[in-house]
Design a protein around this motif. Sequence first.
Motif, short mmCIF file in Angstrom:
data_model
loop_
_atom_site.label_atom_id
_atom_site.label_comp_id
_atom_site.label_asym_id
_atom_site.label_seq_id
_atom_site.Cartn_x
_atom_site.Cartn_y
_atom_site.Cartn_z
N ASP A 264 0.85 -1.20 0.00
CA ASP A 264 0.00 0.00 0.00
C ASP A 264 0.88 1.25 0.00
O ASP A 264 2.09 1.17 0.25
CB ASP A 264 -1.01 -0.02 1.16
N PRO A 265 0.32 2.42 -0.31
CA PRO A 265 1.15 3.63 -0.46
C PRO A 265 2.00 3.97 0.77
O PRO A 265 3.19 4.26 0.64
CB PRO A 265 0.12 4.72 -0.76
N LYS A 266 1.40 3.95 1.96
CA LYS A 266 2.18 4.28 3.16
C LYS A 266 3.28 3.26 3.40
O LYS A 266 4.43 3.62 3.67
CB LYS A 266 1.26 4.34 4.38
N GLY A 267 2.92 2.00 3.32
CA GLY A 267 3.91 0.96 3.54
C GLY A 267 5.02 1.00 2.51
O GLY A 267 6.19 0.74 2.82
N GLY A 268 4.66 1.33 1.27
CA GLY A 268 5.66 1.42 0.21
C GLY A 268 6.67 2.52 0.49
O GLY A 268 7.88 2.35 0.26
N VAL A 269 6.19 3.67 0.99
CA VAL A 269 7.09 4.78 1.31
C VAL A 269 8.03 4.40 2.45
O VAL A 269 9.24 4.62 2.38
CB VAL A 269 6.28 6.04 1.69
N VAL A 270 7.46 3.81 3.51
CA VAL A 270 8.28 3.43 4.66
C VAL A 270 9.33 2.39 4.26
O VAL A 270 10.50 2.47 4.65
CB VAL A 270 7.39 2.89 5.80
N THR A 271 8.92 1.43 3.45
CA THR A 271 9.85 0.40 2.99
C THR A 271 10.98 1.00 2.17
O THR A 271 12.16 0.65 2.35
CB THR A 271 9.10 -0.65 2.15
N ARG A 272 10.65 1.92 1.28
CA ARG A 272 11.68 2.55 0.45
C ARG A 272 12.66 3.35 1.31
O ARG A 272 13.88 3.33 1.07
CB ARG A 272 11.02 3.46 -0.58
N LEU A 273 12.15 4.05 2.32
CA LEU A 273 13.02 4.80 3.22
C LEU A 273 13.96 3.88 3.98
O LEU A 273 15.16 4.15 4.08
CB LEU A 273 12.17 5.61 4.21
N ILE A 274 13.42 2.79 4.50
CA ILE A 274 14.26 1.85 5.26
C ILE A 274 15.35 1.27 4.37
O ILE A 274 16.53 1.23 4.75
CB ILE A 274 13.39 0.73 5.86
N ARG A 275 14.98 0.84 3.18
CA ARG A 275 15.95 0.22 2.28
C ARG A 275 17.00 1.22 1.82
O ARG A 275 18.11 0.82 1.44
CB ARG A 275 15.23 -0.38 1.08
N SER A 276 16.66 2.51 1.86
CA SER A 276 17.60 3.55 1.43
C SER A 276 18.40 4.14 2.59
O SER A 276 19.21 5.05 2.39
CB SER A 276 16.85 4.68 0.70
N GLY A 277 18.15 3.65 3.80
CA GLY A 277 18.87 4.17 4.95
C GLY A 277 18.51 5.59 5.30
O GLY A 277 19.34 6.36 5.79
N VAL A 278 17.24 5.97 5.07
CA VAL A 278 16.79 7.34 5.32
C VAL A 278 15.90 7.37 6.56
O VAL A 278 14.96 6.57 6.67
CB VAL A 278 16.00 7.89 4.10
N SER A 279 16.19 8.28 7.47
CA SER A 279 15.36 8.46 8.66
C SER A 279 14.22 9.42 8.35
O SER A 279 14.38 10.36 7.55
CB SER A 279 16.18 9.00 9.82
N LEU A 280 13.08 9.23 8.99
CA LEU A 280 11.92 10.09 8.78
C LEU A 280 11.32 10.46 10.12
O LEU A 280 11.06 9.58 10.95
CB LEU A 280 10.86 9.37 7.93
N PHE A 281 11.13 11.77 10.35
CA PHE A 281 10.45 12.24 11.55
C PHE A 281 9.24 13.04 11.12
O PHE A 281 9.38 14.01 10.37
CB PHE A 281 11.37 13.11 12.41
#
Length: 209
Positions: A10-27
């Motif tokens: 899903d869109p939210k999960g896809g964004v979170v997954t992409r961030l994790i795989r790219s080593g990007v933190s999100l606040f």
Amino acid sequence: RGASFLPVTDPKGGVVTRLIRSGVSLFNAHTNADVACEGVATALADLIGLRDTVPLEPCGVDAEGHEIGLGRVGTVEPTTLGAFADHVASVLPAGPTGLLVGGDEAMAVSRVAVLGGAGDSALDAARAADVDVYLTADLRHHPASEHLEGGAPALLCGSHWATESPWLPVLARRIREAATYADVEVRVEISTIVTEPWTSYRVTQGELA
């Protein structure tokens, strides 16, 4: 609403997954930004020129002793609802839905409440604050109609993004200042993406048969 499950499909999960795989933190700042002393509500109040502001719904004090809470209440030079609406429309960031006005545009305005983002939960608080007009976003048909039938305050309804985004330059400045104080090198960029779900609007012109 909080999310307890984020499938990659899903869109939210896809964004979170992409961030994790790219080593990007999100606040993400949400309610904490809404109630902060120099948060979303203060930025909106400052944008439209409110003076002597206090929280609309106080919830305590921050670590520096500043009163915090949802929304802000303040004063403006005496004017009319129509003129004040014109002023608000001239300073809010441009978006696809503009500014809706509910009330007698000839009525006097000097005391104003604001709450960036969805604000129909604070309609009663705005009335209790004895303001002339309440500026917020995402007002639903029935709560807004029933509120106006009950009297003041008049309503100004902007878009969710337009009423929250004025805080972004404030946040960017504070991050840069904090980084300088901590002797940390950081680059801050403010997104100019309009995050409304709507991309345009049309003036409806049909008539009832």
